[in-house]
Design an enzyme around this catalytic site. Structure first.
Site, PDB file in Angstrom:
ATOM      1  N   HIS A   1      -6.320  -5.721  -2.520  1.00  0.00           N
ATOM      2  CA  HIS A   1      -7.184  -5.884  -1.352  1.00  0.00           C
ATOM      3  C   HIS A   1      -7.481  -7.356  -1.048  1.00  0.00           C
ATOM      4  CE1 HIS A   1      -8.736  -1.443  -1.607  1.00  0.00           C
ATOM      5  NE2 HIS A   1      -7.463  -1.535  -1.309  1.00  0.00           N
TER       6      HIS A   1
ATOM      7  N   ASN B   1      -3.569   9.539   4.099  1.00  0.00           N
ATOM      8  CA  ASN B   1      -2.525   8.516   4.109  1.00  0.00           C
ATOM      9  C   ASN B   1      -3.204   7.236   4.586  1.00  0.00           C
ATOM     10  OD1 ASN B   1      -2.577   8.292   6.920  1.00  0.00           O
ATOM     11  ND2 ASN B   1      -0.898   9.720   7.207  1.00  0.00           N
TER      12      ASN B   1
ATOM     13  N   ARG C   1       0.824  -1.205   0.000  1.00  0.00           N
ATOM     14  CA  ARG C   1       0.000   0.000   0.000  1.00  0.00           C
ATOM     15  C   ARG C   1       0.860   1.258   0.000  1.00  0.00           C
ATOM     16  NH1 ARG C   1      -3.699   2.415   4.360  1.00  0.00           N
ATOM     17  NH2 ARG C   1      -5.289   3.488   3.138  1.00  0.00           N
TER      18      ARG C   1
ATOM     19  N   VAL D   1       0.981  10.015  -5.398  1.00  0.00           N
ATOM     20  CA  VAL D   1       1.179  11.382  -4.928  1.00  0.00           C
ATOM     21  C   VAL D   1       2.575  11.835  -5.350  1.00  0.00           C
ATOM     22  CG1 VAL D   1       1.208  12.923  -2.942  1.00  0.00           C
ATOM     23  CG2 VAL D   1      -0.363  10.966  -2.974  1.00  0.00           C
TER      24      VAL D   1
ATOM     25  N   HIS E   1       0.533   4.435  -2.614  1.00  0.00           N
ATOM     26  CA  HIS E   1       0.347   5.826  -2.189  1.00  0.00           C
ATOM     27  C   HIS E   1       1.530   6.687  -2.613  1.00  0.00           C
ATOM     28  CE1 HIS E   1      -3.115   5.524   0.915  1.00  0.00           C
ATOM     29  NE2 HIS E   1      -3.233   4.597   0.002  1.00  0.00           N
TER      30      HIS E   1
HETATM   31  C1  HEM Z   1      -8.986   1.416  -6.226  1.00  0.00           C
HETATM   32  C2  HEM Z   1      -9.032   2.308  -5.257  1.00  0.00           C
HETATM   33  C3  HEM Z   1      -8.568   2.044  -3.856  1.00  0.00           C
HETATM   34  C4  HEM Z   1      -9.199   2.467  -2.734  1.00  0.00           C
HETATM   35  C5  HEM Z   1     -10.466   3.296  -2.666  1.00  0.00           C
HETATM   36  C6  HEM Z   1      -8.448   1.976  -1.613  1.00  0.00           C
HETATM   37  C7  HEM Z   1      -8.780   2.212  -0.287  1.00  0.00           C
HETATM   38  C8  HEM Z   1      -8.222   1.542   0.777  1.00  0.00           C
HETATM   39  C9  HEM Z   1      -8.666   1.662   2.132  1.00  0.00           C
HETATM   40  C10 HEM Z   1      -9.777   2.579   2.625  1.00  0.00           C
HETATM   41  C11 HEM Z   1      -7.944   0.801   2.883  1.00  0.00           C
HETATM   42  C12 HEM Z   1      -8.072   0.539   4.393  1.00  0.00           C
HETATM   43  C13 HEM Z   1      -7.160   1.469   5.148  1.00  0.00           C
HETATM   44  C14 HEM Z   1      -7.336   1.351   6.628  1.00  0.00           C
HETATM   45  O1  HEM Z   1      -8.453   1.354   7.131  1.00  0.00           O
HETATM   46  O2  HEM Z   1      -6.315   1.279   7.326  1.00  0.00           O
HETATM   47  C15 HEM Z   1      -7.018   0.140   2.004  1.00  0.00           C
HETATM   48  C16 HEM Z   1      -6.109  -0.797   2.382  1.00  0.00           C
HETATM   49  C17 HEM Z   1      -5.170  -1.343   1.539  1.00  0.00           C
HETATM   50  N1  HEM Z   1      -4.975  -1.010   0.215  1.00  0.00           N
HETATM   51 FE1  HEM Z   1      -6.199   0.089  -0.933  1.00  0.00          FE
HETATM   52  N2  HEM Z   1      -7.377   1.265  -2.064  1.00  0.00           N
HETATM   53  C18 HEM Z   1      -7.409   1.287  -3.432  1.00  0.00           C
HETATM   54  C19 HEM Z   1      -6.480   0.722  -4.276  1.00  0.00           C
HETATM   55  C20 HEM Z   1      -5.343   0.064  -3.837  1.00  0.00           C
HETATM   56  C21 HEM Z   1      -4.235  -0.300  -4.687  1.00  0.00           C
HETATM   57  C22 HEM Z   1      -4.122   0.043  -6.170  1.00  0.00           C
HETATM   58  C23 HEM Z   1      -3.333  -0.933  -3.898  1.00  0.00           C
HETATM   59  C24 HEM Z   1      -1.995  -1.505  -4.242  1.00  0.00           C
HETATM   60  C25 HEM Z   1      -1.621  -1.864  -5.444  1.00  0.00           C
HETATM   61  C26 HEM Z   1      -3.907  -1.001  -2.564  1.00  0.00           C
HETATM   62  C27 HEM Z   1      -3.354  -1.656  -1.505  1.00  0.00           C
HETATM   63  C28 HEM Z   1      -3.924  -1.736  -0.252  1.00  0.00           C
HETATM   64  C29 HEM Z   1      -3.436  -2.624   0.792  1.00  0.00           C
HETATM   65  C30 HEM Z   1      -2.320  -3.647   0.659  1.00  0.00           C
HETATM   66  C31 HEM Z   1      -4.207  -2.350   1.927  1.00  0.00           C
HETATM   67  C32 HEM Z   1      -4.071  -2.995   3.307  1.00  0.00           C
HETATM   68  C33 HEM Z   1      -3.156  -2.149   4.141  1.00  0.00           C
HETATM   69  C34 HEM Z   1      -2.787  -2.754   5.479  1.00  0.00           C
HETATM   70  O3  HEM Z   1      -3.232  -3.833   5.835  1.00  0.00           O
HETATM   71  O4  HEM Z   1      -1.983  -2.110   6.189  1.00  0.00           O
HETATM   72  N3  HEM Z   1      -5.104  -0.347  -2.567  1.00  0.00           N
HETATM   73  N4  HEM Z   1      -7.210   0.616   0.730  1.00  0.00           N
HETATM   74  C1  LIG Z   2       1.911   6.154   9.506  1.00  0.00           C
HETATM   75  C2  LIG Z   2       1.557   7.582   9.654  1.00  0.00           C
HETATM   76  O1  LIG Z   2       2.395   8.451   9.498  1.00  0.00           O
HETATM   77  N1  LIG Z   2       0.284   7.857   9.940  1.00  0.00           N
HETATM   78  C3  LIG Z   2      -0.211   9.221  10.133  1.00  0.00           C
HETATM   79  C4  LIG Z   2      -1.316   9.528   9.162  1.00  0.00           C
HETATM   80  O2  LIG Z   2      -1.891  10.785   9.365  1.00  0.00           O
HETATM   81  C5  LIG Z   2      -2.442  10.971  10.649  1.00  0.00           C
HETATM   82  C6  LIG Z   2      -3.017  12.359  10.697  1.00  0.00           C
HETATM   83  O3  LIG Z   2      -3.928  12.545   9.682  1.00  0.00           O
HETATM   84  C7  LIG Z   2      -1.360  10.769  11.718  1.00  0.00           C
HETATM   85  O4  LIG Z   2      -1.939  10.872  13.017  1.00  0.00           O
HETATM   86  C8  LIG Z   2      -0.721   9.397  11.549  1.00  0.00           C
HETATM   87  O5  LIG Z   2       0.350   9.231  12.454  1.00  0.00           O
END
Ligand code: HEM
Ligand SMILES: CC(=O)N[C@H]1CO[C@H](CO)[C@@H](O)[C@@H]1O
Ligand SMILES: *[C@@H]1O[C@H](CO)[C@@H](O)[C@H](O)[C@H]1NC(C)=O
Ligand SMILES: *[C@@H]1O[C@H](CO)[C@@H](O)[C@H](O)[C@H]1NC(C)=O
Length: 329
Positions: free
Chosen positions: A197, A95, A63, A71, A67
């Site tokens: 995901h 983020n 992820r 950006v 990101h």
């Molecule tokens: C298509 C639009 C996308 C949206 C709207 C989106 C949104 C999100 C959101 C809301 C989360 C949960 C974050 C949280 O609650 O901590 C997430 C997690 C994640 N996303 Fe996406 N994402 C998108 C595309 C992608 C892409 C393109 C990748 C990588 C190629 C990606 C990789 C991940 C991964 C690996 C996680 C899990 C992170 C973790 O477990 O720490 N996402 N995403």
């Molecule tokens: C991993 C990290 O830097 N997370 C930051 C994301 O942004 C929030 C504020 O919007 C910070 O509180 C987190 O530490």
């Protein structure tokens, strides 16, 4: 026909002027063959060690790469820490709670590289993140691929630059397509990358709108599988601790596979932005194809990751090699 050609040429010209993010610099495989020939092995070992400590290494790193690239391009600007005078990218609310283990993976791999005299400060943090991402995908059962290298690290990182650049879990297909197109990625690339995901966690607030008070007519999002909705309500009660995060793939959360697409067919896409890939007739055929053909998905994923890795690459005086990935030189 001639008119169409003219229009295509004209759009291309406009894009070259207006979309610096889509122009790609000359990345290549084995970029460090002369200065640090074993760099890929060094990174792989460091990533494997970190993976053995915690699985979050995998989704966290993947992820972070996404990101970073969306950006200001794949330039490790997302890793830079905020200072008293600059609020960096990682501190923007979008983020989206990037896992600290993703950052730590890059820091550890960088330390391992810098421990080799000839490699010290020769490999960019942006390239380390690209290599580490390739490695975590393979470690979780996904396809391995040759990674293109040659990125420099960016010279700026601001929270303001994140605005509008990242997709949101409530986005519809048109919004997703527009955002990915701005980065030179097609709908097919977007669907392939969304399969990330299949791994990792989401906090409850990212989808609570789908399971509570969905609309005036419906309590629960009708595109959500009702049993899955009940499960989600159980794991994410109203007023849940905001730190609680759940697996995004309810079936094989630690395996990089095409389960993501099978889940969508069963109404088990966690976000609106996931499930819409199946409900919108423009993307549904691709979801169905990849749900039943893992090979086809893997090759589309590799192609999309390679394109993602070319977004907004810095070269020449637009970048440098950071001595500390979290701090500008
Ligand atoms: C298509 C639009 C996308 C949206 C709207 C989106 C949104 C999100 C959101 C809301 C989360 C949960 C974050 C949280 O609650 O901590 C997430 C997690 C994640 N996303 Fe996406 N994402 C998108 C595309 C992608 C892409 C393109 C990748 C990588 C190629 C990606 C990789 C991940 C991964 C690996 C996680 C899990 C992170 C973790 O477990 O720490 N996402 N995403
Ligand atoms: C991993 C990290 O830097 N997370 C930051 C994301 O942004 C929030 C504020 O919007 C910070 O509180 C987190 O530490
Ligand atoms: C997607 O969302 C945007 C913004 O809310 C809206 O203008 C557009 O009509 C929606 N498109 C589809 C296909 O639902
Ligand atoms: C949903 O509606 C109920 C009753 O109107 C309200 O108490 C609650 O705060 C709303 N939001 C959520 C997330 O439950």
């Amino acid at each position: 026909m001639a008119l169409f050609r003219l229009f295509a040429l004209w759009s291309l010209a406009i894009c070259f002027c207006l979309c610096p993010h889509t122009t790609s610099a000359q990345l290549r495989q084995n970029f460090y063959a002369n200065v640090c020939p074993n760099v890929e092995g060094i990174v792989r070992n460091a990533v494997r060690q970190k993976f053995q400590q915690t699985f979050v290494t995998v989704p966290g790193t993947l992820r972070l790469f996404f990101h970073d690239c969306f950006v200001q391009g794949c330039d490790a600007s997302v890793i830079v820490a905020s200072t008293s005078t600059n609020k960096a990218e990682k501190d923007h609310p979008d983020n989206l709670s990037l896992a600290g283990d993703g950052f730590d993976t890059v820091i550890k791999a960088k330390a391992a590289i810098d421990a080799v005299a000839s490699c010290r400060n020769k490999v960019s943090c942006a390239d380390i993140l690209a290599m580490a991402t390739r490695d975590v995908i393979a470690l979780s059962g996904g396809p391995s691929y040759a990674v293109e290298l040659g990125r420099l690290d960016g010279l700026s990182s601001t929270a303001a630059s994140v605005n509008g650049r990242l997709p949101h879990p409530t986005d519809n297909l048109s919004q997703l397509n527009a955002l990915f197109a701005a980065n030179g990625l097609s709908q097919t690339d977007m669907i392939a990358l969304s399969a990330a995901h299949t791994l990792g966690f989401s906090h409850c607030d990212k989808f609570s709108n789908r399971i509570y008070n969905f609309s005036r007519q419906k309590a629960v999002d009708p595109t959500l599988n009702p049993n899955y909705a009940t499960q989600l309500q159980g794991m994410c009660p109203r007023n849940v601790d905001p730190r609680i995060a759940i697996n995004m793939d309810p079936n094989t959360p630690r395996t990089f596979d095409n389960m993501y697409f099978k889940n969508l067919q069963n109404g088990k896409g966690l976000f609106t932005s996931d499930q819409v890939l199946f409900t919108d007739p423009r993307s549904k055929p691709t979801v169905n194809a990849w749900a039943s053909n893992s090979r086809a998905f893997q090759s589309a994923f590799i192609s999309a990751m390679t394109k993602l890795g070319r977004v907004g690459v810095k070269t020449g005086k637009n970048g440098n090699i950071r001595r500390d990935c979290a701090v500008f030189n």
